[in-house]
Motif scaffolding. Sequence first.
Motif, PDB file in Angstrom:
ATOM      1  N   MET A 163      18.010 -17.151  45.469  1.00 27.13           N
ATOM      2  CA  MET A 163      18.784 -17.056  44.247  1.00 27.13           C
ATOM      3  C   MET A 163      20.197 -16.588  44.572  1.00 27.13           C
ATOM      4  N   THR A 164      21.146 -17.098  43.828  1.00 29.04           N
ATOM      5  CA  THR A 164      22.523 -16.645  43.997  1.00 29.04           C
ATOM      6  C   THR A 164      22.718 -15.331  43.256  1.00 29.04           C
ATOM      7  N   ASP A 165      23.813 -14.641  43.571  1.00 30.42           N
ATOM      8  CA  ASP A 165      24.111 -13.382  42.889  1.00 30.42           C
ATOM      9  C   ASP A 165      24.246 -13.590  41.385  1.00 30.42           C
ATOM     10  N   SER A 166      24.862 -14.684  40.952  1.00 33.78           N
ATOM     11  CA  SER A 166      25.029 -14.932  39.517  1.00 33.78           C
ATOM     12  C   SER A 166      23.681 -15.232  38.843  1.00 33.78           C
ATOM     13  N   GLU A 167      22.776 -15.868  39.548  1.00 32.82           N
ATOM     14  CA  GLU A 167      21.437 -16.111  38.998  1.00 32.82           C
ATOM     15  C   GLU A 167      20.653 -14.803  38.874  1.00 32.82           C
ATOM     16  N   ILE A 168      20.811 -13.932  39.856  1.00 33.98           N
ATOM     17  CA  ILE A 168      20.149 -12.622  39.796  1.00 33.98           C
ATOM     18  C   ILE A 168      20.705 -11.827  38.618  1.00 33.98           C
ATOM     19  N   LEU A 169      22.022 -11.842  38.438  1.00 32.82           N
ATOM     20  CA  LEU A 169      22.636 -11.134  37.313  1.00 32.82           C
ATOM     21  C   LEU A 169      22.086 -11.686  35.992  1.00 32.82           C
ATOM     22  N   ALA A 170      22.025 -12.988  35.848  1.00 37.71           N
ATOM     23  CA  ALA A 170      21.515 -13.598  34.609  1.00 37.71           C
ATOM     24  C   ALA A 170      20.064 -13.183  34.367  1.00 37.71           C
ATOM     25  N   GLU A 171      19.263 -13.174  35.425  1.00 38.12           N
ATOM     26  CA  GLU A 171      17.863 -12.748  35.294  1.00 38.12           C
ATOM     27  C   GLU A 171      17.783 -11.289  34.876  1.00 38.12           C
ATOM     28  N   ASN A 172      18.592 -10.435  35.515  1.00 38.91           N
ATOM     29  CA  ASN A 172      18.607  -9.014  35.161  1.00 38.91           C
ATOM     30  C   ASN A 172      19.034  -8.819  33.705  1.00 38.91           C
ATOM     31  N   LEU A 173      20.080  -9.538  33.290  1.00 37.50           N
ATOM     32  CA  LEU A 173      20.566  -9.412  31.912  1.00 37.50           C
ATOM     33  C   LEU A 173      19.537  -9.884  30.902  1.00 37.50           C
ATOM     34  N   SER A 174      18.710 -10.849  31.278  1.00 40.11           N
ATOM     35  CA  SER A 174      17.710 -11.369  30.346  1.00 40.11           C
ATOM     36  C   SER A 174      16.655 -10.326  29.979  1.00 40.11           C
ATOM     37  N   ARG A 175      16.531  -9.282  30.782  1.00 37.12           N
ATOM     38  CA  ARG A 175      15.526  -8.243  30.522  1.00 37.12           C
ATOM     39  C   ARG A 175      15.975  -7.257  29.446  1.00 37.12           C
ATOM     40  N   VAL A 176      17.169  -7.425  28.919  1.00 39.83           N
ATOM     41  CA  VAL A 176      17.695  -6.521  27.899  1.00 39.83           C
ATOM     42  C   VAL A 176      16.776  -6.451  26.681  1.00 39.83           C
ATOM     43  N   ILE A 177      16.072  -7.524  26.395  1.00 36.73           N
ATOM     44  CA  ILE A 177      15.205  -7.556  25.209  1.00 36.73           C
ATOM     45  C   ILE A 177      14.009  -6.615  25.332  1.00 36.73           C
ATOM     46  N   GLU A 178      13.763  -6.091  26.529  1.00 41.20           N
ATOM     47  CA  GLU A 178      12.654  -5.163  26.749  1.00 41.20           C
ATOM     48  C   GLU A 178      13.000  -3.743  26.289  1.00 41.20           C
ATOM     49  N   LEU A 179      14.269  -3.532  25.940  1.00 39.44           N
ATOM     50  CA  LEU A 179      14.739  -2.198  25.568  1.00 39.44           C
ATOM     51  C   LEU A 179      15.007  -2.102  24.074  1.00 39.44           C
ATOM     52  N   PRO A 180      14.978  -0.878  23.525  1.00 39.89           N
ATOM     53  CA  PRO A 180      15.372  -0.695  22.139  1.00 39.89           C
ATOM     54  C   PRO A 180      16.828  -1.171  21.933  1.00 39.89           C
ATOM     55  N   GLU A 181      17.105  -1.657  20.744  1.00 36.16           N
ATOM     56  CA  GLU A 181      18.413  -2.248  20.457  1.00 36.16           C
ATOM     57  C   GLU A 181      19.584  -1.307  20.716  1.00 36.16           C
ATOM     58  N   GLY A 182      19.412  -0.039  20.433  1.00 33.33           N
ATOM     59  CA  GLY A 182      20.502   0.920  20.600  1.00 33.33           C
ATOM     60  C   GLY A 182      20.961   1.099  22.039  1.00 33.33           C
ATOM     61  N   TRP A 183      20.128   0.771  23.007  1.00 29.54           N
ATOM     62  CA  TRP A 183      20.478   0.918  24.422  1.00 29.54           C
ATOM     63  C   TRP A 183      20.883  -0.390  25.080  1.00 29.54           C
ATOM     64  N   GLN A 184      20.875  -1.469  24.360  1.00 24.34           N
ATOM     65  CA  GLN A 184      21.106  -2.766  24.987  1.00 24.34           C
ATOM     66  C   GLN A 184      22.521  -2.922  25.551  1.00 24.34           C
ATOM     67  N   ASP A 185      23.543  -2.400  24.883  1.00 29.11           N
ATOM     68  CA  ASP A 185      24.900  -2.468  25.444  1.00 29.11           C
ATOM     69  C   ASP A 185      25.008  -1.629  26.719  1.00 29.11           C
ATOM     70  N   LEU A 186      24.374  -0.451  26.707  1.00 28.79           N
ATOM     71  CA  LEU A 186      24.358   0.398  27.903  1.00 28.79           C
ATOM     72  C   LEU A 186      23.721  -0.346  29.069  1.00 28.79           C
ATOM     73  N   TYR A 187      22.612  -1.014  28.819  1.00 29.73           N
ATOM     74  CA  TYR A 187      21.931  -1.771  29.869  1.00 29.73           C
ATOM     75  C   TYR A 187      22.799  -2.926  30.381  1.00 29.73           C
ATOM     76  N   ARG A 188      23.412  -3.682  29.464  1.00 30.23           N
ATOM     77  CA  ARG A 188      24.266  -4.803  29.883  1.00 30.23           C
ATOM     78  C   ARG A 188      25.396  -4.319  30.796  1.00 30.23           C
ATOM     79  N   GLN A 189      26.036  -3.205  30.406  1.00 31.30           N
ATOM     80  CA  GLN A 189      27.124  -2.678  31.238  1.00 31.30           C
ATOM     81  C   GLN A 189      26.594  -2.211  32.584  1.00 31.30           C
ATOM     82  N   LEU A 190      25.427  -1.588  32.596  1.00 38.59           N
ATOM     83  CA  LEU A 190      24.809  -1.161  33.850  1.00 38.59           C
ATOM     84  C   LEU A 190      24.583  -2.354  34.769  1.00 38.59           C
TER      85      LEU A 190
END
Length: 125
Positions: free
Chosen positions: A1-28
């Motif tokens: 996987m390329t770095d951009s594909e890994i980032l996209a996969e990581n970002l897709s997991r945001v839905i596993e978190l409560p909505e209030g923390w989703q921006d924090l996770y995306r920035q992380l």
Amino acid sequence: MTDSEILAENLSRVIELPEGWQDLYRQLMLDISAIDGRARVVDTKEKFGEMRVYLKEYSELAFALIDAANARSRSICQVCAAPAVLSRTKDGFYATVCSSHSNGFLPADFSPLRHVRMVVPKADQ
């Protein structure tokens, strides 16, 4: 996987978190990608009122970013992202909630967490 594909996969997991923390996770995820594009998230969740992120591939800088985000999550309402405090119910359920979402919760006297970082050496080390 390329770095951009890994980032996209990581970002897709945001839905596993409560909505209030989703921006924090995306920035992380953006911050981790900038320093270690190979870091892959294997799990993310709320645990004891704190955002948790677990990596498969790791670096000390990525761990430092995760630790800082975990600490920050204890001051952001997991429902709406407003300023909040780590709170608990009489039954011992923890959540980080603002005054608007604190029905049934009282500020916690202490954090139930004691962080210990264990790093298992890679086979080639």
